[in-house]
Design an enzyme around this catalytic site. Structure first.
Site, mmCIF file in Angstrom:
data_model
loop_
_atom_site.group_PDB
_atom_site.id
_atom_site.type_symbol
_atom_site.label_atom_id
_atom_site.label_comp_id
_atom_site.label_asym_id
_atom_site.label_seq_id
_atom_site.Cartn_x
_atom_site.Cartn_y
_atom_site.Cartn_z
ATOM 1 N N ASN A 1 -0.566 4.915 8.583
ATOM 2 C CA ASN A 1 0.705 5.425 8.113
ATOM 3 C C ASN A 1 0.586 6.111 6.752
ATOM 4 O OD1 ASN A 1 3.398 5.877 7.492
ATOM 5 N ND2 ASN A 1 4.086 3.981 8.434
ATOM 6 N N ASP A 2 0.524 5.339 5.694
ATOM 7 C CA ASP A 2 0.521 5.933 4.362
ATOM 8 C C ASP A 2 -0.667 6.865 4.124
ATOM 9 O OD1 ASP A 2 2.824 4.543 3.714
ATOM 10 O OD2 ASP A 2 1.702 2.775 3.093
ATOM 11 N N VAL A 3 -1.798 6.576 4.756
ATOM 12 C CA VAL A 3 -3.010 7.370 4.491
ATOM 13 C C VAL A 3 -2.944 8.759 5.127
ATOM 14 C CG1 VAL A 3 -4.464 5.349 4.215
ATOM 15 C CG2 VAL A 3 -4.264 6.397 6.455
ATOM 16 N N VAL A 4 -1.909 9.027 5.932
ATOM 17 C CA VAL A 4 -1.744 10.369 6.494
ATOM 18 C C VAL A 4 -0.390 10.969 6.091
ATOM 19 C CG1 VAL A 4 -3.282 10.097 8.475
ATOM 20 C CG2 VAL A 4 -0.915 9.365 8.676
ATOM 21 N N SER B 1 3.788 0.192 2.932
ATOM 22 C CA SER B 1 4.292 0.410 1.581
ATOM 23 C C SER B 1 5.799 0.619 1.584
ATOM 24 C CB SER B 1 3.620 1.635 0.980
ATOM 25 O OG SER B 1 4.035 2.779 1.688
#
Lengths: 461, 102
Positions: free
Chosen positions: A387-390, A428
């Site tokens: 999720n957050d890493v993309v 997050s």
């Protein structure tokens, strides 16, 4: 036994060999080709050092020592063999905390015994004691959080002030002990109680997403504590091994914090990490669902597919299904690559370990720097539980808490397929703009089930 | 060992640790963290010495806990690291292994 061959010489020589074996072992572990032999070298060093320590002159209490070794070692052996690969991060935290606790125990025995001569020795015993105790109780909390035993992050206003007060009180008592002003058992006990409390209060407010950095930090701290207690016991093997781990662990912690675009201070003191900031920003557009059969066709006729795994894959234990899926595509002539973000999952390289477990060769797996330029030429980017890493807001939205974090540029691919359990925000708590893009489709379901459906779909093509 | 020699050892070991890790690829971060976790299991020898020199019941109890924890660190660190690294194989090595089993 000839006169020159004393127990002391045998011990010193063996510790020397052990230190060399540890460094060779770590060196070999830092390359994929030789990594597997590295742990054997280091393990041989540990065996030599442990056996030769029984020769130490004037030792007693073997009746307590041997059972303690067998119980501690046996339990660790049993749990280490049984733990699922997904849960390895928290086991590392647990074993690391045990090492910190052992360093603190050494300090406690020496301080209660009044065995520390000189201010340098007593100061190092106290320093190793507080660091080891913080690592012990802090790692226990990290274990509890990752294992799901502690689900809430306890935060309240004035928390940092409380931490500072506990630290100050521990340092005052530690100072009394180290300066020999008052090294009574009551003061020593109070010092250790405060040190253990500090580990708890420091770690409780830190969110689960930041635990990799915290575990790495405590690993480095335990190394340092071991080195300090090595000074106290005049044991070169402990000094060298502890210091090497302390500096290597510090570097590793920095690399991880950098990959998340956070400073270490920010991780430890900001209280971010699982609730996220309030400023999530408005995202326009809608979530567009897609069926597995359509995704199957899309991927089967693609030239290049990049798979981006995240913690969702680990939770669903879907790595085997995903590799089966990738193999089907490779057999059809599709160029399949795995793109790994440094902080995907719960530890750096966590995804690599899972994929390796499933049998994915490491040459198909690429780091962020290697793969990012390739998304533009990819027909499909398949996001599995990441999720957050993309999240492209890391590049565009200055108000976002993750602004500036290096991300995988999955949004540049011609088609983006997101496998996700539900519509909720990521770990997050930040809304992901990638999910709302025109070229993005959502495939709802857990990664295991979605993987199985995709395999069926491709086989049916 | 005098204080200044110990200080030299400390400095050189710190640089060694930094250099050994400096060029490690991301894929080995977790195994390496686990491996370094095993290496500080050397605290076991210190815990053994501390317990070996303990006299009062309090010292013996704490020493015993220390040895138990340290043994857990060393053994657990080894087992988990070994299991993780066992999985790392390149496609070439995998193909060779597959050929052998067929």
């Amino acid at each position: 036994m000839p006169a020159w061959l004393s127990a002391d010489l045998a011990i010193q020589a063996s510790y020397f060999v052990t230190a060399a074996l540890f460094i060779i072992g770590l060196k070999r572990m830092s390359s994929p080709v030789s990594a597997r032999s590295g742990i054997l070298w280091a393990g041989a060093g540990m065996a030599v050092a442990t056996l030769v320590t029984f020769l130490y002159p004037g030792m007693s209490n073997y009746g307590l020592m041997l059972p303690a070794m067998f119980v501690g070692g046996g339990l660790a052996w049993w749990s280490g063999k049984r733990v699922a690969v997904t849960n390895m991060p928290q086991m590392i935290a647990l074993y690391n905390g045990m090492g910190g606790g052992a360093a603190a125990a050494i300090a406690a025995v020496e301080l209660y015994r009044g065995g520390t001569q000189g201010y340098t020795t007593s100061t190092l015993a106290v320093a190793g004691g507080i660091i080891g105790a913080v690592s012990f109780s802090g790692s226990a909390i990290a274990f509890g959080k990752l294992q799901g035993l502690i689900t809430r992050s306890i935060r309240f206003s004035g928390q940092q002030i409380l931490n500072l007060l506990v630290l100050a009180a521990a340092l005052v008592l530690g100072g009394l002990v180290a300066s020999h002003a008052n090294a009574s058992p009551a003061v020593v006990t109070g010092f250790f109680v405060l040190a253990l409390l500090l580990g708890l209060t420091m770690t409780l407010p830190i969110g689960g997403a930041d635990m990799p950095v915290v575990i790495s930090l405590y690993n480095a701290l335990t190394g340092l504590a071991v080195a300090f207690e090595g000074f106290v016991l005049n044991n070169a093997a402990m000094i060298i091994a502890g210091t090497v781990v302390g500096s290597a662990g510090t570097l590793l912690t920095q690399l991880m914090a950098k990959a998340m675009n956070r400073s270490l201070g920010n991780v430890l003191f900001s209280g971010f990490g699982d609730t996220g900031a309030a400023a999530t920003g408005e995202v326009t557009g809608s979530l567009k669902p897609i069926e597995a059969a359509d995704v199957g066709v899309m991927m089967a006729f693609a030239q290049k597919v990049i798979i981006v795994p995240g913690y969702g894959m680990a939770v669903a234990q879907a790595q085997h299904k995903i590799w089966e899926l990738a193999q089907l595509l490779i057999d059809r002539g599709v160029n399949v690559r795995f793109a790994i973000h440094p902080v995907a999952g719960r530890m750096p390289g966590h995804m690599n370990v899972l994929l390796a477990e499933a049998g994915v060769p490491y040459d198909l797996i690429s780091d962020l720097d290697e793969i990012n330029a390739e998304f533009e030429t990819a027909d499909v980017a398949l996001i599995i539980g990441a999720n957050d890493v993309v999240n492209p807001v890391a590049r565009t939205d200055k108000s976002s808490p993750i602004y500036g974090m290096p991300i995988l540029n999955a949004d540049k691919a011609k088609n983006v397929i997101v496998i996700k359990r539900g519509k909720g925000a990521g770990f997050s708590g930040i809304e992901n703009a990638l999910f709302y893009l025109d070229n993005t489709r959502m495939l709802y379901g857990d990664a295991q089930k979605a993987g199985a459906e995709l395999i069926q779909a491709i086989k049916a093509v | 060992m005098t204080g200044i020699v110990a200080l030299y050892i400390f400095m050189l070991a710190a640089f060694t640790g930094y250099e050994v890790i400096a060029r490690v690829p991301v894929i080995l971060h977790t195994p390496l963290m686990s491996g370094s976790n095993f290496v500080h299991g050397i605290v076991l020898v210190g815990a053994m010495v501390a317990l070996g020199g303990a006299h009062t019941p309090l010292e013996k109890t704490i020493g015993c806990i220390g040895v138990l924890l340290a043994a857990g660190n060393a053994v657990g660190g080894y087992v988990v690291t070994e299991r993780m690294l066992e999985m790392f194989k390149s496609s070439g090595a995998r193909a060779a292994a597959a050929k052998r089993t067929h």
